[in-house]
Design an enzyme around this catalytic site. Structure first.
Site, PDB file in Angstrom:
ATOM      1  N   GLU A  17      38.915  31.306  91.100  1.00  0.00           N
ATOM      2  CA  GLU A  17      39.225  30.008  91.806  1.00  0.00           C
ATOM      3  C   GLU A  17      40.604  30.123  92.554  1.00  0.00           C
ATOM      4  OE1 GLU A  17      39.333  25.426  90.122  1.00  0.00           O
ATOM      5  OE2 GLU A  17      40.095  26.925  88.786  1.00  0.00           O
ATOM      6  N   GLY A  77      47.487  29.980  83.778  1.00  0.00           N
ATOM      7  CA  GLY A  77      47.411  29.901  82.255  1.00  0.00           C
ATOM      8  C   GLY A  77      46.206  30.431  81.797  1.00  0.00           C
ATOM      9  N   ALA A  78      45.143  30.121  82.256  1.00  0.00           N
ATOM     10  CA  ALA A  78      43.800  30.256  81.852  1.00  0.00           C
ATOM     11  C   ALA A  78      42.860  29.888  82.989  1.00  0.00           C
ATOM     12  CB  ALA A  78      43.366  29.550  80.542  1.00  0.00           C
ATOM     13  N   GLU A 117      40.434  24.215  78.866  1.00  0.00           N
ATOM     14  CA  GLU A 117      39.369  25.176  79.184  1.00  0.00           C
ATOM     15  C   GLU A 117      37.815  24.761  78.817  1.00  0.00           C
ATOM     16  OE1 GLU A 117      40.398  26.676  81.760  1.00  0.00           O
ATOM     17  OE2 GLU A 117      42.334  25.983  81.255  1.00  0.00           O
ATOM     18  N   HIS A 172      36.502  21.769  80.656  1.00  0.00           N
ATOM     19  CA  HIS A 172      35.842  22.205  81.937  1.00  0.00           C
ATOM     20  C   HIS A 172      34.503  22.815  81.715  1.00  0.00           C
ATOM     21  CE1 HIS A 172      39.252  21.901  84.717  1.00  0.00           C
ATOM     22  NE2 HIS A 172      40.058  22.909  84.083  1.00  0.00           N
ATOM     23  N   GLU A 189      40.273  19.022  87.241  1.00  0.00           N
ATOM     24  CA  GLU A 189      41.553  19.383  86.341  1.00  0.00           C
ATOM     25  C   GLU A 189      42.250  17.836  85.896  1.00  0.00           C
ATOM     26  OE1 GLU A 189      42.283  22.035  85.895  1.00  0.00           O
ATOM     27  OE2 GLU A 189      41.226  23.208  87.349  1.00  0.00           O
TER      28      GLU A 189
END
Length: 1018
Positions: free
Chosen positions: A240, A384-385, A420, A423, A442
Site C-alpha cells: 500500500e 506501524g502495521a 488493522e 480493516h 483509515e
C-alpha cells in the site's frame, strides 16, 4: 579471465599458416602464369567486381525482409512457450506523453479476473537476493483493443504473451511493441491483432526482480541472531498504496479487484506465508553438487485462492519465524509469527486478536471471511502495521509484549491490532474505489480501533482517550492553511502518498464519531447503517456517498450533514454570545492558525451543536436544566434558551455555558471571557461540576483560541490551569500538559521563561506527590490509566524543570549504573529500581538531559548492548534529549549509523532536532552528510516519517535567519519534503508573530501568579 585452450579446440590453431621467417615451398612466386591461369584470374575478377556485390545487396534485402516478417509474426507456440522477442522496449520518461496509452489510471475496458502467481525467492545477503517467476492473469476485455496496460516497477519483464483460453487451436500472440512509461509506472504491450471483447484472455508475464532494503514492494528485512548476533534476513512485503507493482506485474488500482492463486518457492531453511491457508507443500531432492541452501526452489508452497481483492492487500513472506496461536469462538485460526525464540512475546497479541475478531463479527453482523488470520512482527517496517487480508504485518514494537513492556506499550499493541483488524471489513471486504476516498479505510479503522481494543481491555478507558488522541490531533493538523479536504483529488503515486496523514486517519475517525453520536442521540442505529453499507458493497468498491446513503434516515440526511466536513478543508469554531436573557447567538467560521489570512469564501458546516448552562444559584456550580442541541447550518444562528435556563439571574448568581458536551463534535468553541473567568473560579472550587472530557475540552479550546490569537487578553484562559492542583484524571491532565508545554515552546528562549516555569512547577507539586513513583491505589481497575498519567506527568515535570522529580530520577539513574549490568533488560532494571517499566524512560531521559558526557555515554552503552528492540528504543530516545551541542551532533550521527534501524532513523532525527537550538545543529550535520542521509533515510514514502523530520526542523526555526535557511534548503528537496517544510515554516512564522504580540502577557500572568503565591505564603 580468459578461457584456456584445450586439445582439439579450434582456439588452439595458430592465426597464421606458417611461422614467422619460415619458407613456404608450396608456392613459387617467380614462375610465369599459364593461359589457363590468366583465364581463371580474369573470370574471378569479373565475379569479384559484379556478382559478389550484387549477391551481398540481395542478401541484405532478404535478411531485412525476414527480420520485419519475424517481428510482426504471431508466436505460433502454445501458451507459455517462448515467443519471438519484440525488440528493445521503448521508454517514455516522466512528464513525456505519447504511446498507445498515457493516462495516469489504467483503461477501464481491461480488468483482471484472476491471477495465477508463481515465483521463487533467493535470500542471499543484502546485495544478492532476488526473486523470479511468472504471472498468468485472466482478463475481461469489454472493448476491442490491440494493447494491454500493466503496472510494473523495477521488474524485468520478458517473453510476454496473450491467448484466448477457449481457442486452443490459435497461437498465443507476442507483442510487436513494448512501451515503458516510467513516470506512470506501467508497461504497454501492443499486439499484432485486435483483441475482441471477451473474458477468457490469459496474459502471461515472466518477470524477475531484486530484493532491496527500501521497505516497500517485496523487500529484505534484517534482524540479529539472538545467540551469535549475526545478521539474518527475511523477505516481506509492503504494497500500500502503489507498490504491488514492484513485486509482480499487475493491475495495481484498488478498484481492479481479482482473485489470486499464489505458489511460492523457497530455500530449504525458510518457509512461506501468504494471505490464504496453505493447501500443498513439496520438497525437492537435494543435489549433492550444489549448495542446497542456495536453491530457491527447494521447497514449494501452494496457497488456496483468495476472495476477490485489491492488489495492495496481497502479502507474501519468506522467513524462518515461529508462530504462537489462538482461536476465535467461531474457529478461525489466529497465529502471531515472531523471530525464533520470541514466540512468548506474541501470546498477548494472539489472544487480543482473537477477542477483537469475535467482537467485530458480533458488532457488524458479518463474519470474517477467511479461514485464518496471521499477524507477523517485521523487524524493518516503515508503517506501524499493514492490514493485508489474512496476513497482517506489524512493526515488532506494535505487536510484541515483553516482560518489561509498559502499559502504554500494551495499549499501543491492543489499539494497533484493533485498527488493522477493523480493516478486514473496512478496506479489505469493502475497498474505496480510488485513493481520494482513502479516509473510508483509515478513518473507519481509526474510529473502530478504540471500540475493538476496549472489547479486550475495558480498563483502558479508551473512549475517553479518543478526544485527545485523535480529535485534537486532527484539529491541530487541520488548522493549517496547507491542509486538504478529507476527499482529496489525487492521481499519481506521489500525490496518493500525501494522503496518509492526520486528516485521513484522525479527522476521518472524528467525523464518524460525531455522526454516530448525532444519529444515536436522535434514536437511530449507527451500526445498522454500517452493516447495510458493508453488505451492499462486499468484495467490491465504494465511495463516500455510498456510506452516507446507508447511514441516512427519513429524518436525517447524512449526505447533507457531512458534505462540508468531507469536501472542504478545515473545520469551524463556534462563538457563543449572550444576546439577552433568553437568546444566544452562535456564529461559525473556519478556525485557522495564528496569522493566517481568512478564506475568501465562507463555508457553512452543518454542526450538531450541544451545550449546557451551569449556574451557582445554589452556592455550588451545577447544570441548569437539560442539555440543549441544535443543528447549525448558517453563518449565524439565534437560539432560544429553554426551561430553567430562562429563569432570571438571582443576586450574585453567575452562569457558564459549556458547548460540545462530551467533546463529540469536531468543532472548537469560544465563550465570552467573563464566562471563562467564572469557569476558572468554579473549577478551583469544584472541578467535578464538569465531566472530565468537558474539563479537558474547556482547557483545549480556550488555549487553542489563545494560541490562534483570537483573544485580546490571555489571563482568563491561563487561569483555567489553576484548578490542576486538585485534578486527578488522565484526560484532563493530558489536555493541560499539551497546552502548558505548547506555551513553553512558544516562549522557550524568552529571558523571562523562568517565571513561567516557576508557576507551572508549582501547579505540578500536588499532582506529582499524589501520583508518586509507585502505585498505591488498591483498585486494580484504575492501574492502567493511572500508569499512563504517572508516566506523562513525571516526564513532563522533569522536562519543565520540576526539581523534586529531577532529583528522584537522577538518584534512580545512579542506582541503576551502580547495580544493574549494562546489558540488562528493562525487566531487570525495573526490579532493581523498584519502579514500573514505564518510568525507566523518565529516569534515563532526565539523566541525559540534565547530565553531561558520562551520563550520555552510559545510556549509549545500554542502547548498544540492548537485546530487545523495545529496550533499545527507550535508550535511543533518551539520547535524543541531550542538550550539549557536541552530544546533539553525536546523537545525529548515531541516528544515521547502521546501529539504528532504517524504520527508526527519521523519528530519532526528529526527536533530536525538536528544539530551537538542536534543530540547527541537526540540520548542519544532515547537510554536511547529505549522501549518507539519502542513503539511510531516503526521499520519503507513504509511511515514511522522513517528511515528519523536515516538518520538525522547520517548525523549530526560531529566528528569521533560520527560517530563511530552511526555506532555501527546501528548494532542492522532493515535493513531499517541500510540503512538510512548508507546514513547519507556517508554524514557525506564526509562533514568531505570536511571541511578539502575546509573550509579554504570558510573562505578566506568571509574575502575577508568583506574587499571589508569595502573599498567600505570608
Amino acid at each position: 579471465m580468459s578461457t584456456p585452450a584445450t586439445y582439439g579446440d579450434y582456439r588452439s590453431v595458430p592465426d597464421r599458416d606458417v611461422e614467422d621467417g619460415a619458407v613456404d615451398h608450396n608456392h613459387d612466386d617467380l614462375a610465369p602464369p599459364t593461359r589457363w591461369e590468366r583465364i581463371r584470374d580474369t573470370t574471378m575478377h569479373i565475379v569479384n567486381v559484379l556478382f559478389i556485390p550484387l549477391l551481398v545487396v540481395l542478401s541484405v534485402v532478404i535478411i531485412v525482409t525476414l527480420a520485419i516478417l519475424l517481428a510482426v509474426r504471431p508466436h505460433t507456440g502454445a501458451p507459455g512457450t517462448t515467443p519471438t522477442h519484440p525488440g528493445a522496449p521503448i521508454t517514455i520518461p516522466p512528464g513525456a506523453h505519447g504511446g498507445k496509452w498515457d493516462q495516469v489510471k489504467l483503461p477501464e475496458f481491461i480488468r483482471p479476473i484472476h491471477y495465477d502467481l508463481d515465483f521463487a525467492t533467493l535470500i542471499d545477503g543484502e546485495f544478492n537476493s532476488t526473486f523470479e517467476g511468472h504471472v498468468v492473469i485472466r482478463l475481461n476485455v469489454t472493448q476491442a483493443t490491440d494493447f494491454v496496460v500493466v503496472h510494473a516497477v523495477d521488474l524485468n519483464l520478458t517473453d510476454v504473451t496473450i491467448a484466448d483460453s477457449t481457442k486452443a487451436d490459435q497461437p498465443a500472440l507476442a507483442p510487436i511493441r513494448h512501451e515503458i512509461h516510467t513516470g506512470k509506472q506501467y508497461h504497454v504491450f501492443v499486439f499484432p491483432e485486435t483483441l475482441a471483447p471477451a473474458d477468457t484472455y490469459l496474459l502471461r508475464v515472466p518477470y524477475a526482480g531484486t530484493l532491496t532494503r527500501d521497505l516497500r514492494g517485496y523487500y529484505l528485512a534484517k534482524y540479529a541472531d539472538p545467540e551469535t548476533g549475526d545478521a539474518k534476513w527475511l523477505a516481506t512485503t509492503q504494497f500500500e498504496p502503489t507498490d504491488a507493482r514492484r513485486a509482480f506485474p499487475c493491475f495495481d488500482q484498488p478498484d481492479h479487484k481479482a482473485t489470486f492463486a499464489i505458489t511460492m518457492h523457497t530455500q530449504p531453511q525458510f518457509h512461506a506465508l501468504s494471505n490464504m491457508k496453505l493447501v500443498e507443500t513439496d520438497m525437492s531432492i537435494p543435489n549433492e553438487d550444489q549448495d542446497f541452501t542456495k536453491n530457491p526452489r527447494a521447497k514449494s508452497y501452494k496457497f488456496a485462492p483468495t476472495p476477490k481483492m485489491s492488489t495492495y492487500l496481497i502479502a507474501f513472506i519468506v522467513s524462518d519465524f515461529e508462530p504462537t496461536g489462538a482461536t476465535t469462538k467461531r474457529g478461525v485460526s489466529v497465529a502471531v509469527w515472531t523471530q525464533p525464540g520470541q514466540a512468548k512475546m506474541g501470546t498477548y497479541a494472539a489472544k487480543a486478536a482473537a477477542e477483537i475478531l469475535d467482537f467485530y463479527e458480533e458488532l457488524l453482523q458479518i463474519e470474517y471471511p477467511l479461514p485464518k488470520l496471521d499477524l507477523i512482527a517485521v523487524p524493518d517496517f516503515a508503517a506501524g502495521a499493514m492490514e493485508n487480508w489474512g496476513l497482517v504485518t506489524y512493526r515488532d514494537t506494535a505487536l510484541l509484549i515483553g516482560p518489561s513492556s509498559a502499559p502504554n506499550n500494551r495499549q499501543r499493541v491492543a489499539t494497533v491490532i484493533a485498527h488493522e483488524l477493523a480493516h478486514q471489513w473496512f478496506g479489505n471486504l469493502v475497498t474505496m474505489k480510488w485513493w481520494d476516498d482513502l479516509w473510508l479505510n483509515e478513518g473507519f479503522a481509526t474510529f473502530m480501533e478504540f471500540l475493538g481494543a476496549n472489547a479486550t481491555e475495558p480498563t483502558f478507558e479508551l473512549d475517553a482517550q479518543f478526544y485527545r488522541s485523535e480529535q485534537v490531533r486532527a484539529q491541530l493538523a487541520d488548522a493549517s492553511v496547507h491542509t486538504h479536504p478529507i476527499h482529496a483529488n489525487v492521481a499519481d503515486p506521489a500525490e496518493i502518498e500525501t494522503l496518509f496523514d492526520a486528516i485521513s486517519y484522525a479527522k476521518g475517525g472524528s467525523i464518524l464519531r460525531m455522526v454516530q453520536h448525532h444519529l444515536e442521540s436522535n434514536g437511530h442505529s449507527f451500526f445498522a447503517g454500517v452493516t447495510k453499507y458493508l453488505r451492499a458493497h462486499a468484495y467490491g468498491n465504494a465511495e463516500s456517498k455510498d456510506l452516507w446513503t446507508a447511514l441516512s434516515t427519513p429524518e436525517i440526511d447524512v449526505n447533507a450533514l457531512v458534505a462540508a466536513w468531507i469536501h472542504e478543508p478545515g473545520y469551524p469554531i463556534v462563538t457563543v454570545e449572550q444576546v439577552n436573557a433568553t437568546h444566544l447567538k452562535l456564529s461559525q467560521e473556519r478556525f485557522l492558525n495564528y496569522g493566517a489570512d481568512k478564506p475568501k469564501e465562507h463555508v457553512n458546516w452543518q454542526i450538531p451543536f450541544s451545550f449546557a448552562v451551569y449556574s451557582n444559584r445554589t452556592g455550588t456550580p451545577e447544570p441548569l436544566g437539560h442539555e440543549h442541541t441544535v443543528l447549525l447550518t448558517e453563518a449565524e444562528t439565534i437560539v432560544a434558551l429553554e426551561g430553567a435556563a430562562l429563569a432570571p439571574l438571582a443576586k450574585k448568581e453567575h452562569r457558564v455555558i459549556k458547548p460540545n458536551l462530551g467533546q463529540y463534535g469536531l468543532y472548537r468553541f469560544a465563550i465570552p471571557e467573563a464566562m471563562t473567568e467564572t469557569a476558572a473560579e468554579w473549577l478551583v472550587q469544584d472541578p467535578a461540576f464538569l465531566a472530565p472530557l468537558d474539563r479537558a475540552g474547556l482547557i483545549e479550546d480556550s488555549l487553542a483560541a489563545v494560541v490562534a490569537g483570537r483573544t485580546e487578553t490571555l489571563a482568563a484562559a491561563l487561569n483555567l490551569f489553576q484548578f490542576l492542583a486538585a485534578e486527578e484524571t488522565y484526560p484532563v491532565w493530558g489536555a493541560a500538559m499539551s497546552r502548558l508545554s505548547g506555551i513553553h515552546g512558544l516562549i522557550r528562549l524568552d529571558p523571562e521563561l523562568v517565571a513561567y516555569r516557576q508557576v507551572v512547577t508549582r501547579l505540578l507539586d500536588a499532582a506529582v506527590e499524589r501520583i508518586g513513583w509507585t502505585e498505591t491505589n488498591e483498585d486494580e481497575r484504575t492501574w492502567h490509566v493511572r500508569a499512563l498519567l504517572r508516566t506523562e506527568l513525571l516526564g513532563f515535570a522533569s522536562s519543565i524543570g520540576h526539581e523534586p522529580t529531577i532529583a528522584m530520577a537522577q538518584s534512580l539513574f545512579k542506582k541503576m549504573e551502580k547495580h544493574v549490568p549494562v546489558d540488562a533488560g528493562l525487566d531487570v532494571i525495573t526490579k532493581k529500581l523498584k519502579i514500573a517499566p514505564a518510568l525507566v524512560p523518565v529516569v534515563v531521559k532526565t539523566a541525559v538531559r540534565t547530565g553531561g558526557d558520562n551520563e550520555y555515554l552510559a545510556v549509549e552503552a545500554r542502547f548498544r548492548a540492548a537485546k530487545l528492540i523495545g529496550d533499545a528504543l527507550v535508550f535511543m530516545t533518551a539520547l535524543s534529549t541531550a542538550q550539549a551541542p557536541h552530544l546533539v551532533t553525536r546523537s545525529t550521527a548515531l541516528a544515521l549509523s547502521p546501529v539504528v534501524r532504517g524504520q527508526d532513523k527519521p523519528s530519532s532525527l526528529s526527536q533530536t532536532g525538536n528544539s530551537a537550538v538542536s534543530s540547527t545543529l541537526v540540520l548542519d550535520y544532515v547537510l554536511e552528510h547529505w549522501t549518507t542521509f539519502l542513503d539511510q533515510v531516503g526521499q520519503g514514502g507513504a509511511f515514511s516519517s522522513a517528511a515528519g523530520f523536515w516538518e520538525v526542523i522547520a517548525a523549530n526555526a526560531y529566528s528569521s535567519a533560520a527560517r530563511d535557511r530552511i526555506a532555501t534548503v527546501a528548494k532542492d528537496l522532493t515535493p513531499m519534503f517541500q510540503q512538510a517544510i512548508t507546514k513547519g515554516l507556517e508554524s514557525a512564522t506564526a509562533a514568531a508573530k505570536w511571541r511578539e504580540a502575546y509573550a509579554p502577557q504570558v510573562v505578566a500572568w506568571a509574575h502575577a501568579r508568583i506574587g499571589e503565591a508569595a502573599v498567600a505564603a505570608e
